[in-house]
Design a protein around this motif. Structure first.
Motif, PDB file in Angstrom:
ATOM      1  N   GLU A  81       0.823  -1.214   0.000  1.00 20.78           N
ATOM      2  CA  GLU A  81       0.000   0.000   0.000  1.00 20.78           C
ATOM      3  C   GLU A  81       0.855   1.261   0.000  1.00 20.78           C
ATOM      4  O   GLU A  81       1.809   1.378   0.765  1.00 20.78           O
ATOM      5  N   GLN A  82       0.508   2.181  -0.858  1.00 25.06           N
ATOM      6  CA  GLN A  82       1.074   3.537  -0.864  1.00 25.06           C
ATOM      7  C   GLN A  82       2.613   3.537  -0.847  1.00 25.06           C
ATOM      8  O   GLN A  82       3.244   4.308  -0.126  1.00 25.06           O
ATOM      9  N   PRO A  83       3.266   2.680  -1.658  1.00 22.22           N
ATOM     10  CA  PRO A  83       4.735   2.658  -1.604  1.00 22.22           C
ATOM     11  C   PRO A  83       5.360   3.903  -2.229  1.00 22.22           C
ATOM     12  O   PRO A  83       4.790   4.519  -3.138  1.00 22.22           O
ATOM     13  N   LYS A  84       6.531   4.254  -1.718  1.00 31.85           N
ATOM     14  CA  LYS A  84       7.311   5.318  -2.343  1.00 31.85           C
ATOM     15  C   LYS A  84       8.102   4.694  -3.489  1.00 31.85           C
ATOM     16  O   LYS A  84       8.493   3.523  -3.426  1.00 31.85           O
ATOM     17  N   ILE A  85       8.356   5.496  -4.510  1.00 31.51           N
ATOM     18  CA  ILE A  85       8.972   4.969  -5.732  1.00 31.51           C
ATOM     19  C   ILE A  85      10.361   5.578  -5.913  1.00 31.51           C
ATOM     20  O   ILE A  85      10.541   6.798  -5.786  1.00 31.51           O
ATOM     21  N   TYR A  86      11.358   4.705  -6.191  1.00 29.57           N
ATOM     22  CA  TYR A  86      12.734   5.169  -6.400  1.00 29.57           C
ATOM     23  C   TYR A  86      13.315   4.486  -7.633  1.00 29.57           C
ATOM     24  O   TYR A  86      13.006   3.323  -7.927  1.00 29.57           O
ATOM     25  N   THR A  87      14.197   5.200  -8.303  1.00 28.61           N
ATOM     26  CA  THR A  87      15.051   4.543  -9.294  1.00 28.61           C
ATOM     27  C   THR A  87      16.223   3.945  -8.523  1.00 28.61           C
ATOM     28  O   THR A  87      16.505   4.374  -7.393  1.00 28.61           O
ATOM     29  N   PRO A  88      16.931   2.949  -9.069  1.00 28.88           N
ATOM     30  CA  PRO A  88      18.101   2.403  -8.370  1.00 28.88           C
ATOM     31  C   PRO A  88      19.109   3.493  -7.990  1.00 28.88           C
ATOM     32  O   PRO A  88      19.702   3.449  -6.901  1.00 28.88           O
ATOM     33  N   ALA A  89      19.280   4.497  -8.848  1.00 29.89           N
ATOM     34  CA  ALA A  89      20.230   5.581  -8.561  1.00 29.89           C
ATOM     35  C   ALA A  89      19.763   6.437  -7.383  1.00 29.89           C
ATOM     36  O   ALA A  89      20.581   6.913  -6.583  1.00 29.89           O
ATOM     37  N   GLN A  90      18.455   6.620  -7.256  1.00 29.51           N
ATOM     38  CA  GLN A  90      17.924   7.413  -6.141  1.00 29.51           C
ATOM     39  C   GLN A  90      18.015   6.654  -4.814  1.00 29.51           C
ATOM     40  O   GLN A  90      18.206   7.250  -3.758  1.00 29.51           O
ATOM     41  N   TYR A  91      17.872   5.337  -4.885  1.00 29.99           N
ATOM     42  CA  TYR A  91      17.851   4.547  -3.639  1.00 29.99           C
ATOM     43  C   TYR A  91      19.250   4.302  -3.087  1.00 29.99           C
ATOM     44  O   TYR A  91      19.428   4.190  -1.866  1.00 29.99           O
ATOM     45  N   GLU A  92      20.225   4.246  -3.960  1.00 31.28           N
ATOM     46  CA  GLU A  92      21.597   3.904  -3.550  1.00 31.28           C
ATOM     47  C   GLU A  92      22.118   4.776  -2.399  1.00 31.28           C
ATOM     48  O   GLU A  92      22.621   4.257  -1.394  1.00 31.28           O
ATOM     49  N   PRO A  93      22.025   6.133  -2.482  1.00 32.04           N
ATOM     50  CA  PRO A  93      22.561   6.950  -1.382  1.00 32.04           C
ATOM     51  C   PRO A  93      21.744   6.843  -0.081  1.00 32.04           C
ATOM     52  O   PRO A  93      22.225   7.217   0.987  1.00 32.04           O
ATOM     53  N   LEU A  94      20.500   6.343  -0.167  1.00 31.81           N
ATOM     54  CA  LEU A  94      19.666   6.194   1.035  1.00 31.81           C
ATOM     55  C   LEU A  94      19.944   4.892   1.778  1.00 31.81           C
ATOM     56  O   LEU A  94      19.601   4.755   2.956  1.00 31.81           O
ATOM     57  N   LEU A  95      20.568   3.941   1.100  1.00 30.74           N
ATOM     58  CA  LEU A  95      20.786   2.607   1.666  1.00 30.74           C
ATOM     59  C   LEU A  95      21.520   2.695   3.002  1.00 30.74           C
ATOM     60  O   LEU A  95      22.571   3.337   3.115  1.00 30.74           O
ATOM     61  N   HIS A  96      20.938   2.066   4.042  1.00 25.15           N
ATOM     62  CA  HIS A  96      21.481   1.986   5.415  1.00 25.15           C
ATOM     63  C   HIS A  96      21.404   3.308   6.190  1.00 25.15           C
ATOM     64  O   HIS A  96      21.859   3.378   7.323  1.00 25.15           O
ATOM     65  N   THR A  97      20.870   4.363   5.586  1.00 27.75           N
ATOM     66  CA  THR A  97      20.755   5.612   6.346  1.00 27.75           C
ATOM     67  C   THR A  97      19.599   5.511   7.342  1.00 27.75           C
ATOM     68  O   THR A  97      18.700   4.680   7.206  1.00 27.75           O
ATOM     69  N   MET A  98      19.647   6.397   8.360  1.00 31.80           N
ATOM     70  CA  MET A  98      18.646   6.389   9.426  1.00 31.80           C
ATOM     71  C   MET A  98      17.949   7.750   9.466  1.00 31.80           C
ATOM     72  O   MET A  98      18.573   8.753   9.792  1.00 31.80           O
ATOM     73  N   GLN A  99      16.679   7.754   9.129  1.00 32.55           N
ATOM     74  CA  GLN A  99      15.913   8.998   9.123  1.00 32.55           C
ATOM     75  C   GLN A  99      15.098   9.091  10.413  1.00 32.55           C
ATOM     76  O   GLN A  99      14.377   8.157  10.756  1.00 32.55           O
ATOM     77  N   PRO A 100      15.180  10.217  11.141  1.00 26.08           N
ATOM     78  CA  PRO A 100      14.490  10.307  12.436  1.00 26.08           C
ATOM     79  C   PRO A 100      12.974  10.359  12.292  1.00 26.08           C
ATOM     80  O   PRO A 100      12.448  10.997  11.380  1.00 26.08           O
ATOM     81  N   LEU A 101      12.301   9.686  13.198  1.00 28.79           N
ATOM     82  CA  LEU A 101      10.839   9.720  13.266  1.00 28.79           C
ATOM     83  C   LEU A 101      10.460  10.215  14.660  1.00 28.79           C
ATOM     84  O   LEU A 101      10.879   9.632  15.665  1.00 28.79           O
ATOM     85  N   TYR A 102       9.695  11.282  14.721  1.00 31.55           N
ATOM     86  CA  TYR A 102       9.355  11.911  16.005  1.00 31.55           C
ATOM     87  C   TYR A 102       7.905  11.634  16.385  1.00 31.55           C
ATOM     88  O   TYR A 102       7.053  11.408  15.513  1.00 31.55           O
ATOM     89  N   GLY A 103       7.622  11.672  17.666  1.00 29.34           N
ATOM     90  CA  GLY A 103       6.248  11.637  18.132  1.00 29.34           C
ATOM     91  C   GLY A 103       5.561  12.914  17.669  1.00 29.34           C
ATOM     92  O   GLY A 103       6.135  14.001  17.787  1.00 29.34           O
ATOM     93  N   LEU A 104       4.354  12.801  17.138  1.00 27.02           N
ATOM     94  CA  LEU A 104       3.685  13.958  16.530  1.00 27.02           C
ATOM     95  C   LEU A 104       2.328  14.205  17.185  1.00 27.02           C
ATOM     96  O   LEU A 104       1.834  13.389  17.958  1.00 27.02           O
ATOM     97  N   THR A 105       1.742  15.337  16.864  1.00 24.82           N
ATOM     98  CA  THR A 105       0.378  15.651  17.241  1.00 24.82           C
ATOM     99  C   THR A 105      -0.345  16.115  15.985  1.00 24.82           C
ATOM    100  O   THR A 105       0.307  16.488  14.996  1.00 24.82           O
ATOM    101  N   ALA A 106      -1.667  16.071  15.983  1.00 22.27           N
ATOM    102  CA  ALA A 106      -2.440  16.438  14.789  1.00 22.27           C
ATOM    103  C   ALA A 106      -2.060  17.829  14.292  1.00 22.27           C
ATOM    104  O   ALA A 106      -2.029  18.786  15.057  1.00 22.27           O
ATOM    105  N   GLY A 107      -1.718  17.924  13.006  1.00 26.25           N
ATOM    106  CA  GLY A 107      -1.339  19.205  12.418  1.00 26.25           C
ATOM    107  C   GLY A 107       0.158  19.417  12.318  1.00 26.25           C
ATOM    108  O   GLY A 107       0.620  20.332  11.629  1.00 26.25           O
ATOM    109  N   LEU A 108       0.934  18.570  12.989  1.00 27.74           N
ATOM    110  CA  LEU A 108       2.399  18.704  12.976  1.00 27.74           C
ATOM    111  C   LEU A 108       2.990  17.515  12.226  1.00 27.74           C
ATOM    112  O   LEU A 108       2.767  16.368  12.607  1.00 27.74           O
ATOM    113  N   THR A 109       3.748  17.794  11.165  1.00 25.53           N
ATOM    114  CA  THR A 109       4.328  16.706  10.370  1.00 25.53           C
ATOM    115  C   THR A 109       5.749  16.399  10.824  1.00 25.53           C
ATOM    116  O   THR A 109       6.416  17.225  11.453  1.00 25.53           O
TER     117      THR A 109
END
Length: 685
Positions: free
Chosen positions: A125-153
């Motif tokens: 469901e709702q997958p994000k789409i990458y070309t192999p070239a776009q995904y390569e620099p993201l491999l093994h990186t860690m993107q922070p995920l924060y606790g949120l409240t309605a209206g705050l992304t």
């Protein structure tokens, strides 16, 4: 440390500032200490045969049919199918019609998203789409995920944190270089930046170690100062032994265990001393700590003093009050005049209770945080008891000390902490351990299963409810999340209610609800009006419901063993046989090994010790592992070595420079003052 307004950051106006304030973020300093609750790690792509439902994964494939779009009422749905190693996979997007121009037959992409099972078939469901070239620099990186409240992304928080880090880049480190080297600790600025944006797991662990050290250090520093203050205080309310407590023990419908008798002797002896009592009563769930609290309170009342018992929730306070009333009526002890003081008490009744407490008419006071409000003036408060101490902050405990004379302190905790760590954490308290359960208590029957047995578990719950009992179901999350995997309370409760139909009443409970709502749900459950309660871990320290016989924990591998044991303690409190079902969300030998410890033992102290051995540094993903000590980032089991190092550093510094007058401690003194002004209010044990 001066606090800086969030409005100093670009893009944060009045509206966004209010959203941050809903998360208790009032300044740039607060924002920097609002650590990610998780990280999105970009793993290598898996083959279609390796896909597991419920997990966020990346697959590489060729589009075998161009995307098509269909409308269902107001919903536009884009679908396509890809072929990859091991077979084919359906993909679906909602409200994204523009993708049709991108998803052409024969094109190769990487798709990243959560896979579900729909009508017996897997689809992403709702997958994000990458070309192999776009995904390569993201491999093994860690993107922070924060606790949120309605209206705050999440993106808004990320942008604000990046700016805040630039703003505070030159913050001076309070820790001397030699201590950093000795304890293998990173520079504070490096740790602060890295915890938000780690390049990899190694960097994350280094940053986390330093921040956990700081958190433990400031807490322990305050505890040690509190200890120094209480050790020299004389007991203004010395007591004598009273025969009424002996009479109660002899007339109880059960015999106190040897461990209870040993703990009572220590309490009774402390209350007769010239020095103030500061004692922790540490006992496993259901070991019988409350009766000892009642005995101590009655001893204080018979000596002409007042005693107060503070519970973490209104429901628990009300239950304690009812149990104490029953005991006093059975024993015909008219010299005891109990009152219940909670936040929901009406204004007129509250004034009357205040007056009774002030003139000494009320000598046994049970309540919640309402007991430490400024308007409460005690007459001769000789004994303060806190139930489940880890729910109260150090500063809250000190609030009772603001009375005319300091009171004796007794702390009760069901948290199964290994003694070595308890001595460090409760440094200002003597420790009594109740390590026996009442003889008549039936051991809980445990089982560890995977998700294939979920429906069987539901049918077992149905059978228990039809026999007149109740059940808990624990989920790790409140609501569904794109970033995190695991069952959530809202969807699960709806699913269960649909499954059971009108025959069973299912309700949900979670920490984001208002206190009055939570109390209402727990009261209804304790009365038996709700048969199945789907909840987060807020029930960990809840109410005594002897009629509840089933505890089912979804994604049990996401919790620490000590916390799972605490949750299990919600059942097995009555005469009927009770059961605990641990549903394993992920496979693997390590997970199975950990959960098998719970399967084999009902001894909380043994489990806590085993948890300590098994949990390596850097346990990261999912729910806060222990859940028992409410530090922001530190975990007493996972970071036991860091806790010991922080304790050692506190002792050394206090011995060298108790008042922090040396120039090398200038930054430390500033930090301690900052925490004293409110930084410690959120750290509680």
């Amino acid at each position: 440390m001066q606090k800086h307004s969030l409005r100093e950051l670009k893009g944060i106006g009045e509206k966004t500032e209010r959203l941050f304030q809903k998360l208790n973020i009032d300044s740039i300093e607060d924002l920097l200490q609002y650590y990610p609750r998780n990280y999105d790690v970009y793993e290598p792509p898996v083959s279609i045969t390796q896909i597991r439902p419920g997990k966020i994964q990346t697959v590489e494939g060729v589009i075998v049919r161009s995307a098509s779009i269909k409308k269902v009422r107001n919903l536009s749905i884009v679908t396509t199918t890809i072929a990859g190693e091991g077979g084919q996979l359906s993909l679906v997007w909602f409200h994204m019609p523009f993708l049709c121009s991108t998803l052409k037959k024969g094109y190769r992409f990487l798709f990243r998203g959560k896979v579900i099972v729909h009508d017996g078939m897997m689809e992403m469901e709702q997958p994000k789409i990458y070309t192999p070239a776009q995904y390569e620099p993201l491999l093994h990186t860690m993107q922070p995920l924060y606790g949120l409240t309605a209206g705050l992304t999440n993106q808004t928080v990320v942008k604000a944190v990046r700016q805040a880090l630039e703003h505070k880049k030159l913050c001076r480190d309070w820790l001397e270089e030699d201590r950093k080297k000795r304890y293998c600790l990173a520079d504070y600025n490096y740790a602060l930046e890295t915890i938000h944006f780690p390049a990899n797991m190694r960097e994350y662990k280094i940053a986390r170690r330093r921040l956990a050290f700081d958190e433990f250090f400031f807490f322990l520093f305050t505890v040690q100062r509190l200890k120094a203050k209480t050790q020299v205080q004389e007991n203004a309310y010395p007591m004598k032994r009273v025969w009424e407590t002996e009479k109660i023990m002899e007339s109880l419908p059960y015999t106190l265990t040897n461990a209870q008798l040993r703990a009572w002797t220590e309490i009774e002896t402390d209350l007769q001393k010239k020095r103030l009592m500061s004692r922790l009563i540490q006992g496993d769930v259901g070991s019988g700590k409350t009766i000892l609290a009642f005995l101590a309170m009655i001893m204080a009342a018979k000596n002409g003093y007042q005693a107060a018992l503070m519970a973490p929730t209104e429901v628990l306070a009300t239950q304690h009050y009812g149990d104490l009333l029953t005991l006093l009526q059975q024993q015909n002890m008219e010299f005891c005049q109990p009152v219940l003081l909670t936040g929901s008490v009406k204004t007129k009744e509250r004034r009357e209770i205040y007056a009774k407490i002030a003139d000494g008419t009320a000598n046994l006071i049970i309540g919640t945080h309402a007991l430490i409000q400024e308007k409460v003036s005690y007459n001769k408060l000789a004994l303060v008891i806190t139930d489940e101490q880890h729910r109260f902050g150090v500063k809250q405990r000190e609030a009772f000390s603001g009375q005319k004379e300091p009171a004796n302190v007794m702390v009760m905790s069901a948290t199964p902490i290994p003694r070595t760590l308890a001595i460090i954490l409760y440094g200002d308290l003597d420790i009594s351990v109740i390590d026996e359960l009442p003889a008549k208590r039936l051991p809980i029957k445990n089982c560890v299963v995977d998700t294939r047995y979920r429906k069987k578990s539901w049918e077992f719950i149905r059978k228990e409810v039809q026999s007149g009992h109740q059940a808990y179901v624990i989920c790790p999350m409140v609501e569904a999340s794109e970033e995190m995997e695991g069952e959530n309370v809202l969807d699960y409760s709806r699913q269960l209610q649909e499954y059971f139909g009108d025959a069973l009443h299912v309700e949900f409970l979670h920490g984001k609800m208002k206190p009055s709502q939570k109390d209402e749900i727990m009261t209804s459950f304790s009365k038996g009006d709700i048969q199945v309660l789907v909840s987060t871990t807020v029930v960990e320290v809840g109410v005594n419901v002897p009629n509840a016989t089933v505890m089912m924990v979804e994604n049990a591998d996401r919790f620490g063993l000590a916390q799972l044991h605490q949750l299990r303690g919600r059942v097995g409190r009555g005469d009927a046989q009770s059961y605990c079902i641990f549903v394993q969300g992920t496979e693997g030998e390590d997970t199975k090994k950990r959960l098998e410890i719970l399967n084999q033992s009902n001894d909380g102290f043994f489990i806590a010790g085993e948890d300590l051995k098994l949990r390596g540094p850097g346990d990261l993903f999912g729910v806060r592992q222990s859940g028992l000590m409410e530090f922001k980032i530190g975990d007493i089991y996972q970071d036991a070595d860091v806790l010991k190092a922080a304790s050692e550093a506190v002792s050394e510094i206090l011995k060298l420079d108790e008042k922090l007058e040396l120039s090398q401690h200038e930054q430390l003194k500033e930090r301690i003052e900052y925490y004293g002004r409110g930084g410690l209010e959120n750290i509680s044990i």
